[in-house]
Design an enzyme around this catalytic site. Structure first.
Site, PDB file in Angstrom:
ATOM      1  N   LYS A 198       0.398  -1.198  -0.018  1.00  0.00           N
ATOM      2  CA  LYS A 198      -0.424   0.096  -0.410  1.00  0.00           C
ATOM      3  C   LYS A 198       0.604   1.304   0.083  1.00  0.00           C
ATOM      4  O   LYS A 198       0.626   2.705  -0.606  1.00  0.00           O
ATOM      5  CB  LYS A 198      -1.218  -0.142   1.351  1.00  0.00           C
ATOM      6  CG  LYS A 198      -2.367  -0.880   1.167  1.00  0.00           C
ATOM      7  CD  LYS A 198      -3.030  -1.507   1.949  1.00  0.00           C
ATOM      8  CE  LYS A 198      -4.423  -2.164   1.584  1.00  0.00           C
ATOM      9  NZ  LYS A 198      -4.830  -3.313   2.218  1.00  0.00           N
ATOM     10  N   LYS A 246      -3.462  -8.717 -10.289  1.00  0.00           N
ATOM     11  CA  LYS A 246      -4.320  -9.307  -9.608  1.00  0.00           C
ATOM     12  C   LYS A 246      -5.548  -8.163  -9.657  1.00  0.00           C
ATOM     13  O   LYS A 246      -6.067  -7.059  -9.722  1.00  0.00           O
ATOM     14  CB  LYS A 246      -4.180  -9.476  -8.271  1.00  0.00           C
ATOM     15  CG  LYS A 246      -5.202  -9.962  -7.176  1.00  0.00           C
ATOM     16  CD  LYS A 246      -4.674  -9.422  -6.214  1.00  0.00           C
ATOM     17  CE  LYS A 246      -5.533  -9.537  -4.433  1.00  0.00           C
ATOM     18  NZ  LYS A 246      -5.986  -8.516  -3.269  1.00  0.00           N
ATOM     19  N   LYS A 304      -9.775  -2.980  -6.786  1.00  0.00           N
ATOM     20  CA  LYS A 304     -10.879  -2.331  -6.853  1.00  0.00           C
ATOM     21  C   LYS A 304      -9.575  -1.156  -6.760  1.00  0.00           C
ATOM     22  O   LYS A 304     -10.019  -0.456  -7.596  1.00  0.00           O
ATOM     23  CB  LYS A 304     -11.861  -1.696  -5.718  1.00  0.00           C
ATOM     24  CG  LYS A 304     -11.348  -1.895  -4.025  1.00  0.00           C
ATOM     25  CD  LYS A 304     -12.556  -1.956  -3.244  1.00  0.00           C
ATOM     26  CE  LYS A 304     -11.988  -2.186  -1.772  1.00  0.00           C
ATOM     27  NZ  LYS A 304     -12.257  -3.530  -1.322  1.00  0.00           N
TER      28      LYS A 304
HETATM   29  P1  ADP Z   1      -9.395  -5.499  -3.310  1.00  0.00           P
HETATM   30  O1  ADP Z   1      -8.182  -6.256  -3.759  1.00  0.00           O
HETATM   31  O2  ADP Z   1      -9.672  -5.671  -4.699  1.00  0.00           O
HETATM   32  O3  ADP Z   1      -9.269  -3.813  -2.389  1.00  0.00           O
HETATM   33  P2  ADP Z   1     -10.156  -6.539  -0.645  1.00  0.00           P
HETATM   34  O4  ADP Z   1      -7.951  -6.908  -0.365  1.00  0.00           O
HETATM   35  O5  ADP Z   1     -10.775  -5.740   0.235  1.00  0.00           O
HETATM   36  O6  ADP Z   1      -9.969  -6.527  -2.260  1.00  0.00           O
HETATM   37  O7  ADP Z   1     -10.268  -8.906  -0.791  1.00  0.00           O
HETATM   38  C1  ADP Z   1     -11.386  -8.627  -0.245  1.00  0.00           C
HETATM   39  C2  ADP Z   1     -10.936  -9.970  -0.243  1.00  0.00           C
HETATM   40  O8  ADP Z   1     -11.357 -10.546  -1.269  1.00  0.00           O
HETATM   41  C3  ADP Z   1     -10.185 -11.412   0.650  1.00  0.00           C
HETATM   42  O9  ADP Z   1     -10.435 -11.761   1.220  1.00  0.00           O
HETATM   43  C4  ADP Z   1      -9.113 -11.428  -0.655  1.00  0.00           C
HETATM   44  O10 ADP Z   1      -8.293 -12.291  -0.424  1.00  0.00           O
HETATM   45  C5  ADP Z   1     -10.345 -11.895  -1.970  1.00  0.00           C
HETATM   46  N1  ADP Z   1     -10.125 -11.195  -2.502  1.00  0.00           N
HETATM   47  C6  ADP Z   1      -9.878  -9.583  -3.602  1.00  0.00           C
HETATM   48  N2  ADP Z   1      -9.196  -9.915  -4.225  1.00  0.00           N
HETATM   49  C7  ADP Z   1      -8.706 -10.535  -4.747  1.00  0.00           C
HETATM   50  C8  ADP Z   1      -8.676 -11.968  -6.464  1.00  0.00           C
HETATM   51  N3  ADP Z   1      -8.216 -11.177  -6.952  1.00  0.00           N
HETATM   52  N4  ADP Z   1      -8.463 -12.714  -6.541  1.00  0.00           N
HETATM   53  C9  ADP Z   1      -8.626 -13.678  -5.160  1.00  0.00           C
HETATM   54  N5  ADP Z   1      -8.941 -13.144  -3.933  1.00  0.00           N
HETATM   55  C10 ADP Z   1      -9.734 -11.718  -3.810  1.00  0.00           C
END
Ligand code: ADP
Ligand code: TRP
Length: 334
Positions: free
Chosen positions: A110, A205, A208
């Site tokens: 981050k 990956k 958001k």
């Molecule tokens: P983002 O990366 O969009 O901010 P979060 O970090 O809030 O998403 O992730 C919420 C949950 O969804 C976590 O358990 C994370 O491991 C899963 N997750 C998020 N993005 C992915 C992805 N691209 N593939 C698999 N799991 C994901």
């Protein structure tokens, strides 16, 4: 077996969140005790507007329910409703080595992306460990990016137990032999290897933060647009295609088992253009999410009902937390 997990209410949920996390939650609510929460404290690290924070917390709750989490099977609650969490967070923090936090991937990533190095971001894994340890959790379904946090939770629980439980043996954390079980139970990560990382439309990956998502509950037009813009190369329709392509990976995640073999074969042999596969993917999206999208709209019209579910969930969650926090307070002398 007690399962617990959470998702931050920091933005619109996307299919990566579903296939990487929430789908497993839904499967696990039928196996033993399950607790799922909305990590709205964690979200404050990025959402700094009260109305937006409230709205996103609500939308995350609605998403859980629309995607199939069932309050009669699982405890669904809001992180900030459990005051005991803040207490454990502090006490746990007193045994957390700074060096662990300094090497946390989430923090380093981050910062690299330009987020400011606030204490909240730095201490994020401590709050996450407290989330897990407070409820005596056995298993935590998470995506690959969260595995390090689970290792921290185990390490810090061990440190705490060593410090505060006389005769605690880290080789025997449940006290089977020593009869001195830890106060904080060691949790295990449950990773769904098949969908450990869902790629975004640009091949990175899906996240958001990268603006490369296919959203779960966004306007249909935007979903279509996102699927149409999945990055492809100039391989002609008749030629075999790359197995590294995000479109291939997404098809693999979303295609029903009965159709996957055929998709996989034509992809490897050639014969179809990318447009054909994007059309397939859109079809799979509709098949998977049309019903949840309908429920989502219905639930959005019933905020009082959603609030009641969360209130009840908080009461149940606090009952799980009570013996743990009492033992922690006694152990440290509060
Ligand atoms: P983002 O990366 O969009 O901010 P979060 O970090 O809030 O998403 O992730 C919420 C949950 O969804 C976590 O358990 C994370 O491991 C899963 N997750 C998020 N993005 C992915 C992805 N691209 N593939 C698999 N799991 C994901
Ligand atoms: N850090 C997790 C994420 O970004 C959310 C989270 C907070 C969590 N506390 C947790 C997940 C406890 C599992 C268990 O997705």
């Amino acid at each position: 077996m007690r399962t617990l997990s959470g998702v931050q209410s920091s933005g619109k949920l996307h299919i990566g969140n579903y296939y990487g996390a929430i789908r497993q939650f839904v499967a696990m609510q039928d196996q033993g005790e399950a607790l799922f929460f909305i990590a709205n404290y964690h979200a404050l690290n990025s959402v700094r507007d009260a109305a937006a924070a409230k709205q996103l917390t609500f939308e995350t709750a609605v998403s859980y329910l629309a995607l199939g989490l069932d309050p009669s099977k699982a405890v669904l609650f809001r992180q900030s409703d459990i005051a005991e969490l803040a207490e454990l967070y502090w006490v746990l923090g007193t045994v957390v080595p700074m060096s662990n936090l300094e090497r946390a991937h989430s923090y380093k990533d981050k910062l690299a992306k330009g987020q400011s190095p606030d204490f909240g971001l730095f201490a994020y894994p401590v709050l996450m460990a407290a989330d897990i340890l407070l409820y005596g959790t056995d298993v935590v379904p998470v995506g690959k990016d969260q595995v390090q946090h689970l290792e921290f939770a185990r390490d810090w629980a061990t440190k705490f137990n060593l410090q505060y439980v006389k005769g605690y043996d880290p080789q025997d954390p449940t006290g089977a032999k020593s009869k001195q079980p830890g106060i904080l139970k060691l949790p295990q990560a449950r990773l769904n290897e098949a969908t450990a990382v869902v790629p975004g439309i640009n091949g990175e990956k899906m996240s958001k933060t990268y603006k490369n998502t296919i959203d779960l509950f966004g306007p249909e037009k935007e979903v279509e647009k996102a699927i149409k813009s999945i990055k492809t190369d100039s391989t002609p329709p008749e030629a075999p295609k790359s197995l590294e392509a995000p479109l291939y990976q997404l098809l693999k995640v979303m295609a029903p088992e009965s159709e996957w073999a055929e998709i996989d074969r034509t992809w490897r042999e050639g014969g179809q253009g990318y447009g054909h596969y994007k059309g397939k993917l859109l079809g799979y999206y509709h098949a998977a999410f049309d019903a949840p999208r309908k429920r989502y709209a219905e639930l959005c019209a019933d905020p009082a009902g959603v609030e009641a579910v969360l209130k009840q969930g908080a009461e149940k969650a606090r009952a799980y937390a009570a013996p743990v926090i009492a033992a922690v307070r006694a152990a440290v002398g509060l």
